[in-house]
Design an enzyme around this catalytic site. Structure first.
Site, short mmCIF file in Angstrom:
data_model
loop_
_atom_site.label_atom_id
_atom_site.label_comp_id
_atom_site.label_asym_id
_atom_site.label_seq_id
_atom_site.Cartn_x
_atom_site.Cartn_y
_atom_site.Cartn_z
N TYR A 148 50.49 46.43 29.34
CA TYR A 148 50.01 44.68 28.82
C TYR A 148 48.15 45.70 29.43
O TYR A 148 48.48 46.16 30.33
CB TYR A 148 50.61 44.30 30.63
CG TYR A 148 49.34 43.26 31.39
CD1 TYR A 148 49.07 43.45 32.87
CD2 TYR A 148 48.50 42.66 30.48
CE1 TYR A 148 48.68 42.06 33.17
CE2 TYR A 148 48.33 41.06 30.96
CZ TYR A 148 48.05 41.50 32.28
OH TYR A 148 47.57 39.96 33.18
N ASP A 233 58.79 45.35 36.60
CA ASP A 233 58.11 43.87 36.86
C ASP A 233 58.49 43.55 35.59
O ASP A 233 59.18 43.28 34.42
CB ASP A 233 56.67 44.26 36.14
CG ASP A 233 55.51 43.23 35.26
OD1 ASP A 233 56.36 42.45 36.07
OD2 ASP A 233 54.76 43.20 35.63
N ILE A 235 58.48 40.06 35.09
CA ILE A 235 58.02 38.39 34.97
C ILE A 235 58.40 37.30 33.78
O ILE A 235 58.23 36.77 34.10
CB ILE A 235 56.22 38.35 35.45
CG1 ILE A 235 55.51 38.86 33.55
CG2 ILE A 235 55.60 39.48 36.82
CD1 ILE A 235 54.27 38.92 34.17
N LYS A 272 55.52 32.78 33.65
CA LYS A 272 55.68 33.34 32.91
C LYS A 272 57.34 32.61 32.68
O LYS A 272 57.21 31.43 31.74
CB LYS A 272 55.96 34.43 32.27
CG LYS A 272 54.91 35.35 32.40
CD LYS A 272 53.12 34.55 31.44
CE LYS A 272 52.42 36.31 31.97
NZ LYS A 272 51.27 36.02 31.01
#
Lengths: 491, 474
Positions: A148, A233, A235, A272
């Site tokens: 990302y 992470d 998410i 998300k």
């Protein structure tokens, strides 16, 4: 010695990461945004990893549960208590609700302790907070690439933490290997870089894949052996729409001998999985008590609005809603993914086989003039200007192989996906009568802005560059016409 | 090698200070009007609970805004997706206008120079990140809000050097004190990047004079440094002299863009936590005339944006000028009355306060109740007040006051009855403990009655922090 500048280095450097060529796609989009009826030749936004597909399910619930809002007659009795509440522990029922949702998003295979749930300003705030807790300025974290783009800002801008990429490539579907980790770790050490941990995004952005159980176990073994931290992470955990199912890091801890749980931390968010990035719900979940305590104190810098906590508590403690939402969302994402990837396959474009996320990792290597990043940029500009799709080039994710592109598929309606596919077909040369006639558009399109409709509350888009997934230049999808608010008008 | 960061293992979040310990004790035995009338009354929390009824009645009349609706249609979806760090334009416009209204429309604020943050806590930290390097310093007049030790210093690495203010002149900032602070910083090899003041002041409950403001502007102009004015209590200035914002001073001095560079070096911090009593909503803002500061702070706000549903609700509220006008004036009225009650109640107990005209608290003078003019004596007195009188008030030392014996006492976070009870308890304590007869607004010489003094070792004070949120209530 201290600099002579009146502002700090942080304020004036590029650590926010927004000065990248990457934004040319956004400029093109902003200058000429697609609209189904009003600007059908505009640029389609496929660079935004948003998930509005199941917001209707949430809206339904809100309509049926007026008590969850502190502003309705049914709920206003709580207004004072909620508006007054700024305890950084958060409402107990909010933490319970989050723990409950996190668990359900993982198929109930993991139970989360509400007392370890710590709030943060979105995943953006959560990632930064975790870095502040685990690392000092100058320390580094290993990050598998492609990653990302905003990690550059979130992990390092104000914290001074460095990113050491661990390069992955298509030879093994971009999986992280122990060998790659060891190599990156050693190299860093030889350069006197102090590695404090490894951060992975699982499911992966931009790959759209989940990390398999064995790989995850090997990652935990690696960090455990090196006595460094592991930040997961997660998410996109709730966006898994097909096999293999998601494996949360917690599930493999028992498989690692003498696993030091003080090294394990999870970053989560509802942006998300639930498609609510505007509500700024970020979570730090750590198995390390000191980190929980520290992150909680730091959460003062980015607490979740009590109004939002209150509403989400009620929503996420409603088991029926949660089950229904997760199931519906998963189905719709699967369908959309299938629709899009099938369309691509029909014209010979393959994607990395994905089972999660809001995007595909598209393989356009064979369309490159040569296997270089310059060629990737040339192809990218063509896609933006001729095909009129804003997709994200792999180089912006620090991918080491040219030719890969991340394409988001969830942030638009089905009609728009069809239009995008049509354009791709035409570009690849299979749809003869629909040749691109708009051949010689320049990069910065000067055509008059059609459809500058002021959608919803967002009324103007400053010319400054934006960062995808951090800010959206408009409030709603440009593809759904919504009337202007009579209640709130800008001057 | 330390496993965690220095920030995680050090103490500079400041939460082991006495300020927060009193709060801990409160948590163990909180007063309740019905269920625990003997409990500790919370007077250490600068909250404004006096005007919720006005907001609630507005909500009842404005169902669309209240229910994320536009013409009866839900716009939840739009709000859910909105994460633009520029904020909802209507909200910023309404907020800018509200800020202006509070200042009697003597100055106006450009929404494009307003940056949203997750509360003033986040706004202040963000400004430090923008204006100073780790190891550089800001000068702050004492006494100051204890939370600044965390907000300004903890993760930024910025140092605070105090500008010592004393009761000799009502704790106003003097030129001498400013210069001395600056020199002290230099002695410590700290590069001073600016001055940060809170106006109206926490904990003093007073507004800064024009004199002080002009002096500050001249000082930062001369030194070529920043001035941050934390004006989060600007809407709580309930009596004369009226509140003067630093922005007004700049305007009077014609320091506009074409004039002196000081125009770009003055920044205002605002929030709705105190003026509107909405600390839970996390609405803070930075206002700067410097485009680069606005730009950097805007990007940093990604780490703490304001929830879109909250922006939407407040945009509607603050756009309603009838509401804002009524709220501001009612708020002043109620705060004024409440403060008066506290002041006169304290007087009856032979206790005086700094003459205040703003804020949610009084700066109370209990020097005459100290066993000796020391901070140890102040702590002893404070513990008595927490444990015996069962009032959680904030000792001046936690606010870095240089003179022992001052305490901050909040008055707007409880019902009137509770305030009455608190005052009764205090009066009883003073009377019994110091053996003075009923005082009628006169300050009596206190003769300590040693035979009645309890052993101070009786109070076991737990110093380790058990992780209660101290509620950053200023």
């Amino acid at each position: 010695m201290a600099s002579n500048s009146l502002l700090s280095k942080i304020a004036t450097n590029d650590g926010h990461g927004e000065n990248l060529a990457y934004f040319d796609g956004w400029k093109a989009y902003d200058g000429n945004p697609f609209h189904a009826t009003q600007n059908p030749d505009g640029v389609i936004q496929m660079g935004l990893a948003e998930n509005p597909l199941s917001l209707d399910v949430i809206e339904e619930w809100i309509k049926k549960n007026p008590k969850a809002s502190i502003c309705t007659p049914e709920g206003v009795a709580e207004f004072k208590n909620v508006a007054n509440f700024q305890d950084y522990h958060g409402f107990p029922h909010f933490r319970k609700a989050i723990a409950n949702f996190m668990s359900k998003a993982r198929g109930g295979r993991v139970k989360f302790d509400p007392d370890r749930v710590v709030m943060a300003g979105g995943a953006t705030g959560a990632n930064e907070t975790v870095m502040f807790c685990l690392a000092d300025p100058g320390d580094a974290f290993l990050v598998p690439s492609p990653y990302y783009p905003a990690f550059y800002r979130d992990l390092g801008w104000r914290t001074g933490v460095k990113i050491v990429p661990v390069d992955c490539d298509s030879s093994n579907n971009f999986q992280v290997t122990r060998a790659a980790l060891e190599a990156a770790y050693e190299k860093a050490r030889n350069n006197n870089i102090n590695i404090k941990g490894l951060i992975i995004t699982n499911p992966s952005n931009p790959l759209g894949t989940t990390v398999d159980r064995d790989t995850l176990t090997s990652l935990v073994k690696f960090i455990n052996d090196k006595n460094i931290h592991l930040v997961c992470d997660e998410i996109y955990a709730g966006t898994v729409f097909s096999c293999p199912k998601f494996t949360c890091v917690t599930e493999v801890l028992q498989d690692v001998k003498n696993c030091n749980r003080d090294l394990i931390h999870i970053v989560y968010s509802l942006s998300k999985d639930m498609g609510v990035p505007g509500l700024r719900i970020g979570i730090v979940y750590s198995y390390n008590d000191t980190v929980v305590n520290c992150a909680r104190k730091m959460s003062s810098f980015g607490l979740v609005s009590s109004q939002t906590q209150h509403m989400l508590s009620a929503m996420l403690l409603d088991d029926e809603f949660v089950s229904n939402f997760l199931e519906t969302s998963s189905k719709r994402l699967a369908r959309r993914h299938r629709f899009f990837t099938t369309g691509l396959e029909e014209v010979g474009i393959n994607c990395l086989k994905g089972n999660a996320g809001l995007f595909c990792w598209m393989d356009l290597r064979k369309l490159l003039k040569d296997q270089t990043f310059e060629a990737e940029m040339v192809l990218w500009r063509m896609i933006i200007n001729k095909v009129k799709l804003n997709v994200s080039p792999g180089s912006s994710f620090r991918c080491v192989e040219p030719g890969w592109f991340r394409v988001c598929f969830a942030n638009m309606d089905e009609h728009t996906v069809e239009v995008a596919l049509k354009r791709i077909r035409a570009f690849v040369g299979l749809e003869g009568d629909k040749k691109s006639n708009n051949a010689d558009h320049q990069l910065f399109v000067n055509s008059p802005r059609k459809n500058r409709r002021q959608e919803g509350l967002r009324l103007s888009f400053p010319a400054t560059r934006r960062y995808e997934e951090v800010m959206s230049p408009r409030m709603i999808s440009p593809h759904s016409p919504m009337p202007r608010s009579p209640l709130l008008r800008a001057s | 090698m330390c496993m965690l960061s220095t920030k995680a293992t050090c103490n500079s979040h400041g939460q082991d200070s006495s300020y927060f310990l009193g709060w801990q004790e409160y948590e163990k035995n909180p007063f309740h009007e019905v269920n625990n009338t003997n409990g500790i009354i919370q007077m250490g929390l600068a909250e404004n609970q006096l005007c919720f009824d006005i907001l609630k009645s507005w909500l009842a009349k404005n169902p669309d805004a209240a229910g994320f609706k536009r013409n009866g249609e839900s716009i939840f979806g739009e709000l859910a997706l909105f994460q633009d760090y520029h904020g909802i334009p209507e909200f910023k416009k309404a907020l800018a206008e509200f800020m202006s209204e509070i200042r009697g429309n003597k100055v106006s604020f450009d929404p494009n120079h307003l940056v949203l943050a997750a509360g003033a806590t986040s706004a202040n930290e963000t400004l430090m990140f923008c204006l100073a390097e780790p190891g550089e310093a800001f000068l702050l007049p004492t006494p100051y809000y204890p939370g600044f030790d965390r907000d300004l210093k903890w993760r930024t690495g910025v140092e605070i050097v105090p500008i010592q203010c004393t009761s000799s002149n009502g704790f106003q900032i003097t030129e001498t004190a400013l210069q001395e602070a600056y020199q002290e910083a230099q002695k410590r090899n700290l590069r001073v990047k600016g001055v940060l003041v809170t106006n109206p002041s926490n904990p003093l409950g007073t507004t800064m004079t024009r004199n002080e403001l002009n002096m500050l502007v001249s000082f930062v102009e001369d030194k070529g440094i920043h001035l941050v004015s934390d004006e989060i209590y600007s809407g709580t200035a309930f009596s004369t002299p009226s509140f003067v914002s630093v922005m007004e001073i700049l305007k009077e001095r014609e320091c506009d863009e074409n004039g002196s560079d000081v125009w770009n070096r003055v920044h205002v911090v605002y929030s709705l936590s105190k003026d509107l009593g909405l600390p839970g909503f996390r609405v803070g803002a930075i206002y700067s005339n410097d485009d680069r500061v606005v730009s950097a702070a805007t990007k940093m706000s990604s780490f703490g944006l304001v929830s879109s549903q909250t922006q939407y609700l407040l945009a509607a509220m603050l756009s309603d000028k009838k509401l804002t006008k009524n709220y501001i004036s009612e708020n002043h009225k109620r705060l004024r009355q409440r403060q008066k009650k506290l002041v006169s109640g304290l007087q009856k107990a032979g206790i005086s306060c700094l003459k205040g005209n703003a804020g949610l608290f009084c700066w109370v003078d209990m020097r005459h109740l100290l066993r000796s003019n020391t901070f140890e004596a102040e702590m002893e007195l404070w513990k008595k007040i927490v444990y015996e009188v069962r009032l959680n008030i904030s000792p001046g030392s936690s606010c870095h006051c240089t003179e022992p014996g001052w305490f901050r006492v909040c008055f707007a976070n409880m019902s009137e009855d509770t305030l009455d009870l608190a005052l009764q308890r205090l009066k009883a304590f003073v009377t019994e403990y110091y053996n003075i007869p009923e005082v009628n607004g006169h300050h009596q010489t206190i003769h300590l009655n040693h035979s009645r003094r309890r052993s101070l070792t009786k109070w076991v004070f737990r110093l380790s922090f058990d992780d209660r949120s101290p509620i950053p209530g200023r």
